[in-house]
Design a protein around this motif. Structure first.
Motif, short mmCIF file in Angstrom:
data_model
loop_
_atom_site.label_atom_id
_atom_site.label_comp_id
_atom_site.label_asym_id
_atom_site.label_seq_id
_atom_site.Cartn_x
_atom_site.Cartn_y
_atom_site.Cartn_z
N MET A 1 41.54 37.76 45.14
CA MET A 1 40.37 36.62 44.87
C MET A 1 40.57 37.80 43.69
SD MET A 1 36.84 37.03 45.97
CE MET A 1 35.84 35.34 46.73
N SER A 2 39.85 36.10 42.67
CA SER A 2 40.06 36.83 40.89
C SER A 2 38.31 36.90 40.73
CB SER A 2 40.37 35.88 40.45
OG SER A 2 40.81 34.78 40.76
N CYS A 3 38.58 36.86 39.90
CA CYS A 3 37.01 37.51 38.74
C CYS A 3 37.07 35.98 38.70
CB CYS A 3 37.22 38.95 37.46
SG CYS A 3 35.72 38.19 37.25
N PRO A 4 35.96 35.83 38.39
CA PRO A 4 35.47 34.19 38.13
C PRO A 4 35.22 34.09 36.62
CG PRO A 4 33.66 35.26 39.53
CD PRO A 4 34.25 36.18 40.08
N VAL A 5 35.16 35.44 36.07
CA VAL A 5 35.04 35.28 34.56
C VAL A 5 35.84 35.77 33.84
CG1 VAL A 5 33.54 36.44 32.90
CG2 VAL A 5 32.22 36.09 34.83
N CYS A 6 36.47 36.62 34.17
CA CYS A 6 38.10 36.96 33.28
C CYS A 6 39.07 36.43 33.54
CB CYS A 6 38.11 38.09 32.81
SG CYS A 6 38.03 39.96 33.71
N GLU A 7 39.64 36.30 35.26
CA GLU A 7 40.98 36.40 36.09
C GLU A 7 41.29 37.05 36.51
OE1 GLU A 7 40.80 32.50 37.19
OE2 GLU A 7 39.40 31.95 36.44
N LYS A 8 40.51 38.29 36.40
CA LYS A 8 41.71 39.67 36.86
C LYS A 8 41.19 39.60 38.51
CE LYS A 8 41.02 42.20 32.62
NZ LYS A 8 40.59 43.03 31.84
N ALA A 9 42.10 40.90 38.71
CA ALA A 9 41.99 41.41 40.48
C ALA A 9 40.15 41.43 40.58
CB ALA A 9 43.03 41.99 40.61
N ALA A 10 39.40 41.22 41.69
CA ALA A 10 37.99 41.47 41.68
C ALA A 10 38.27 42.58 42.53
CB ALA A 10 37.86 40.70 42.43
N SER A 19 34.57 44.53 37.43
CA SER A 19 33.57 45.17 36.75
C SER A 19 32.07 44.75 36.53
CB SER A 19 34.73 45.32 35.40
OG SER A 19 33.80 43.61 34.37
N ARG A 20 31.73 45.69 36.53
CA ARG A 20 29.96 45.46 35.97
C ARG A 20 29.45 44.28 35.23
NH1 ARG A 20 24.43 47.20 37.56
NH2 ARG A 20 23.46 46.91 36.27
N ARG A 21 30.97 44.46 33.41
CA ARG A 21 30.33 43.76 32.34
C ARG A 21 30.42 42.92 32.86
NH1 ARG A 21 34.40 41.51 29.05
NH2 ARG A 21 33.22 40.75 27.29
N CYS A 22 31.74 42.70 33.60
CA CYS A 22 32.02 40.61 33.70
C CYS A 22 30.99 40.05 34.84
CB CYS A 22 33.13 40.31 35.05
SG CYS A 22 34.62 40.59 33.99
#
Length: 59
Positions: A1-10, A19-22
């Motif tokens: 799964m990838s982060c919906p904000v920055c596409e990095k790994a969740a 991350s908390r930032r996203c």
């Protein structure tokens, strides 16, 4: 799964974010109305129209 904000790994600690930032960025988008569902319903269009100022005199 990838982060919906920055596409990095969740990260499991912040799932579905990386991350908390996203997570905070996403929350900010919700709170400021950055996310909206488009609608064609007439009653929604009436709510979106700017209201007229009742104190002004047109004539």
């Amino acid at each position: 799964m990838s982060c919906p904000v920055c596409e990095k790994a969740a990260d499991p600690a912040y799932r579905p974010f990386c991350s908390r930032r996203c997570a905070d960025i996403d929350l900010g988008r919700w709170l400021t109305g950055g996310y909206a569902i488009p609608s064609d319903a007439p009653e929604d269009a009436e709510e979106a129209e700017p209201s007229r100022d009742r104190d002004t005199d047109d004539g």
